[in-house]
Design an enzyme around this catalytic site. Structure first.
Site, PDB file in Angstrom:
ATOM      1  N   GLN A  17       0.810  -1.253  -0.028  1.00 16.67           N
ATOM      2  CA  GLN A  17       0.009  -0.100  -0.064  1.00 16.67           C
ATOM      3  C   GLN A  17       0.876   1.356  -0.029  1.00 16.67           C
ATOM      4  O   GLN A  17       0.381   2.232  -0.826  1.00 16.67           O
ATOM      5  CB  GLN A  17      -0.978  -0.003   1.303  1.00 16.67           C
ATOM      6  CG  GLN A  17      -1.933   1.222   1.151  1.00 16.67           C
ATOM      7  CD  GLN A  17      -2.958   1.327   2.234  1.00 16.67           C
ATOM      8  OE1 GLN A  17      -3.787   2.150   2.546  1.00 16.67           O
ATOM      9  NE2 GLN A  17      -3.132   0.162   2.839  1.00 16.67           N
ATOM     10  N   LYS A  75      16.811 -11.119 -10.434  1.00 14.08           N
ATOM     11  CA  LYS A  75      17.934 -11.967  -9.838  1.00 14.08           C
ATOM     12  C   LYS A  75      18.703 -12.656 -11.010  1.00 14.08           C
ATOM     13  O   LYS A  75      20.025 -13.321 -10.766  1.00 14.08           O
ATOM     14  CB  LYS A  75      17.387 -12.983  -9.046  1.00 14.08           C
ATOM     15  CG  LYS A  75      16.595 -12.485  -7.788  1.00 14.08           C
ATOM     16  CD  LYS A  75      15.898 -13.592  -6.841  1.00 14.08           C
ATOM     17  CE  LYS A  75      15.412 -13.118  -5.673  1.00 14.08           C
ATOM     18  NZ  LYS A  75      14.916 -14.232  -4.885  1.00 14.08           N
ATOM     19  N   LYS A 137      10.531  -5.007  10.045  1.00 15.44           N
ATOM     20  CA  LYS A 137       9.653  -4.846   8.898  1.00 15.44           C
ATOM     21  C   LYS A 137       8.199  -4.516   9.500  1.00 15.44           C
ATOM     22  O   LYS A 137       7.787  -4.346  10.447  1.00 15.44           O
ATOM     23  CB  LYS A 137       9.153  -6.345   8.625  1.00 15.44           C
ATOM     24  CG  LYS A 137       8.755  -6.426   7.044  1.00 15.44           C
ATOM     25  CD  LYS A 137       8.615  -7.897   6.873  1.00 15.44           C
ATOM     26  CE  LYS A 137       8.376  -8.221   5.265  1.00 15.44           C
ATOM     27  NZ  LYS A 137       8.434  -9.412   4.713  1.00 15.44           N
ATOM     28  N   GLU A 140       1.023  -1.450   8.592  1.00 12.77           N
ATOM     29  CA  GLU A 140       0.011  -0.299   8.915  1.00 12.77           C
ATOM     30  C   GLU A 140      -0.015  -0.079  10.332  1.00 12.77           C
ATOM     31  O   GLU A 140       0.337   0.886  10.896  1.00 12.77           O
ATOM     32  CB  GLU A 140      -1.394  -0.385   8.326  1.00 12.77           C
ATOM     33  CG  GLU A 140      -2.553   0.482   8.779  1.00 12.77           C
ATOM     34  CD  GLU A 140      -2.027   1.962   8.419  1.00 12.77           C
ATOM     35  OE1 GLU A 140      -2.291   2.872   9.305  1.00 12.77           O
ATOM     36  OE2 GLU A 140      -1.615   2.292   7.168  1.00 12.77           O
ATOM     37  N   ASP A 169       0.190   3.736   6.082  1.00 16.77           N
ATOM     38  CA  ASP A 169       0.635   3.171   4.557  1.00 16.77           C
ATOM     39  C   ASP A 169       0.234   4.331   3.542  1.00 16.77           C
ATOM     40  O   ASP A 169       1.046   4.979   3.039  1.00 16.77           O
ATOM     41  CB  ASP A 169      -0.314   1.927   4.326  1.00 16.77           C
ATOM     42  CG  ASP A 169       0.488   0.769   4.658  1.00 16.77           C
ATOM     43  OD1 ASP A 169       1.600   0.624   4.717  1.00 16.77           O
ATOM     44  OD2 ASP A 169      -0.373  -0.133   4.893  1.00 16.77           O
ATOM     45  N   GLY A 248      -8.741  20.296  19.031  1.00 15.09           N
ATOM     46  CA  GLY A 248      -8.323  21.809  18.663  1.00 15.09           C
ATOM     47  C   GLY A 248      -8.796  22.644  19.930  1.00 15.09           C
ATOM     48  O   GLY A 248      -8.939  23.927  19.344  1.00 15.09           O
ATOM     49  N   GLY A 249      -9.209  22.252  20.847  1.00 17.92           N
ATOM     50  CA  GLY A 249      -9.722  23.262  21.926  1.00 17.92           C
ATOM     51  C   GLY A 249     -11.239  23.512  21.737  1.00 17.92           C
ATOM     52  O   GLY A 249     -11.909  24.380  22.535  1.00 17.92           O
ATOM     53  N   GLU A 274     -16.906  27.878  20.586  1.00 13.84           N
ATOM     54  CA  GLU A 274     -16.806  28.934  21.171  1.00 13.84           C
ATOM     55  C   GLU A 274     -17.543  30.115  20.733  1.00 13.84           C
ATOM     56  O   GLU A 274     -18.387  30.779  21.149  1.00 13.84           O
ATOM     57  CB  GLU A 274     -15.267  29.310  21.787  1.00 13.84           C
ATOM     58  CG  GLU A 274     -15.343  30.304  22.869  1.00 13.84           C
ATOM     59  CD  GLU A 274     -13.898  30.837  23.385  1.00 13.84           C
ATOM     60  OE1 GLU A 274     -13.881  31.832  23.916  1.00 13.84           O
ATOM     61  OE2 GLU A 274     -12.987  30.025  22.934  1.00 13.84           O
ATOM     62  N   GLN A 275     -17.225  30.722  19.431  1.00 19.16           N
ATOM     63  CA  GLN A 275     -17.463  31.741  19.094  1.00 19.16           C
ATOM     64  C   GLN A 275     -19.139  31.579  18.390  1.00 19.16           C
ATOM     65  O   GLN A 275     -19.797  32.542  17.846  1.00 19.16           O
ATOM     66  CB  GLN A 275     -16.840  32.032  17.789  1.00 19.16           C
ATOM     67  CG  GLN A 275     -16.663  31.513  16.601  1.00 19.16           C
ATOM     68  CD  GLN A 275     -15.326  30.282  16.762  1.00 19.16           C
ATOM     69  OE1 GLN A 275     -15.106  29.921  17.742  1.00 19.16           O
ATOM     70  NE2 GLN A 275     -14.546  30.241  15.724  1.00 19.16           N
TER      71      GLN A 275
END
Length: 416
Positions: A17, A75, A137, A140, A169, A248-249, A274-275
């Site tokens: 991924q 190879k 190794k 995710e 990923d 974010g408050g 808040e606002q």
């Protein structure tokens, strides 16, 4: 109209991924991406979680659209020779092998640079090469744990939790794509290529920076006032899990709507901005809270936060999640329905914007995949089906100057 990355040749030595997500994005924007795969096997995701026998799995097709496929045994001496020719002509090589695998193959960054000083070498690994865990190794969920996401996800009385989003990923792939594009711009100025590396741990942490912010605040204060644990709970010396709280408050929570008893996704996310407190009180039928000292400020509301959410759920009880959002949007309340994958699959807006697209595959028929999350004013990326294993092998060899007899011999010896 030519696409922005048209003419950029990318060798895609990636699987699963993280790497494929990177190269697919670049293919969408016009790069010529050649996926190099083991003969007869290919990317392991071609066979993982199949829903149609003998057809490439969705895991593969949804991460490898707009690419070409070359079967090549690197190879063998003949395979190494073909790869060297491809490297000399390429602009970018991207790999996400286990640590040291490409070096053991004989294609270290130093050797690749000798073959083509202008090439950009993109690499995804679990950890930075200087990390004590560099040899591990990584997949995710490992990356989510190492990058700080798991320890801060879930509820405070439960274990660390893995996110459904591919933070380790696909997120690492997006970071690598940014790095490769930056290096290509840099090459225009210097004429030289360079190595671009992304560690999955680092990419996860980059998305968890607000949690690192909170750790430093916690170190200084001993508490985090916007977390549900404040003021009645207790804090240790590490950032706790905060359930569904906003980071974010602006306090928020996932709240029940009409039908939640039978529909596990009958919820919305509701934010107490808040606002916008006064308008929020009006819409939920609590105008008395607007000037009440016990609710007027964020600091005053915090001790009552779950009481407030409980009252909002009463208002939501007779409204579906979509009805609730249609009302709340008029009052500018930040909110959204909790959309499940079935709803996303069928959403007309996502279809119209090209975020969800239907493409044709030679064996699967029609299937859905994600389109570009990035929108441009001058072009719309056209998403086409992923290639069959080795679908473009003969054409690639012809373009490199091999004749029919040589190509036939390479097939017979299983080099390609």
């Amino acid at each position: 109209m030519s696409l922005p990355l048209e003419g950029i040749k990318i060798l895609d030595f990636t699987g699963v991924q993280a790497g494929p997500a990177c190269t697919q994005l670049l293919a969408w924007f016009g790069a010529d991406v050649l996926k190099i795969e083991r003969p007869g096997v290919g990317d392991v995701t071609r066979n993982q979680l199949r829903d149609i026998p003998d057809a490439d799995a969705l895991y593969f097709t949804m991460l490898n659209s707009n690419k070409k496929s070359l079967e090549l045994d690197t190879k063998t001496p003949e395979g190494k020779e073909i790869l060297e020719k491809l490297i000399r002509e390429a602009d970018v090589l991207v790999e996400n092998f286990a640590p040291g695998a490409l070096d053991r193959m004989g294609f270290s960054w130093e050797h690749i640079q000798e073959l083509n000083p202008r090439i950009i070498f993109g690499s995804v690994k679990g950890f930075d090469e200087n990390s004590r865990y560099a040899d591990l190794k990584v997949y995710e969920n490992v990356a989510q744990c190492a990058g700080g996401a798991a320890s801060t996800t879930g509820f405070w009385d439960g274990p660390p939790t893995i996110s459904g989003g591919a933070l380790g990923d696909s997120n690492s792939g997006m970071h690598l794509a940014i790095g490769i594009l930056t290096a290509l711009i840099g090459r225009e100025k210097t004429g030289k290529g360079q190595k671009v590396s992304v560690a999955m741990q680092d990419a996860v942490l980059n998305l968890c920076r607000v949690k690192l912010r909170d750790q430093q605040r916690l170190d200084r204060l001993g508490y985090l006032e916007e977390y549900p644990q404040y003021p009645n709970g207790t804090f240790t010396d590490v950032v706790p899990r905060e359930g569904n709280a906003g980071g974010g408050g602006q306090p928020g929570w996932v709240l029940k709507c009409k039908g939640w008893e039978t529909d596990p996704d009958a919820y919305i996310y509701f934010t107490l901005q808040e606002q916008n407190w006064a308008r929020t009180c009006q819409v939920i039928g609590k105008p008395e809270w607007i000037d009440d000292p016990a609710y007027k400020t964020p600091q005053a509301r915090q001790p009552h936060i779950f009481e407030i959410f409980a009252e909002i759920e009463k208002w939501l009880a007779d409204k579906t999640k979509y009805e609730a959002v249609d009302i709340l949007r008029k009052f500018e309340v930040p909110c959204a329905p909790v959309m499940n994958m079935k709803e996303i699959e069928e959403d007309p807006d996502l279809r119209a914007s090209g975020t969800i697209v239907e493409v044709e595959h030679k064996k699967r028929g029609h299937y859905l995949t994600v389109g570009s999350p990035i929108k441009f004013s001058s072009f719309v990326p056209k998403i086409v089906g992923a290639p069959l294993l080795g679908e473009n092998t003969d054409q690639v060899l012809t373009d490199l100057g091999y004749n029919r007899e040589q190509i036939k011999r390479l097939h017979e010896t299983k080099v390609v």
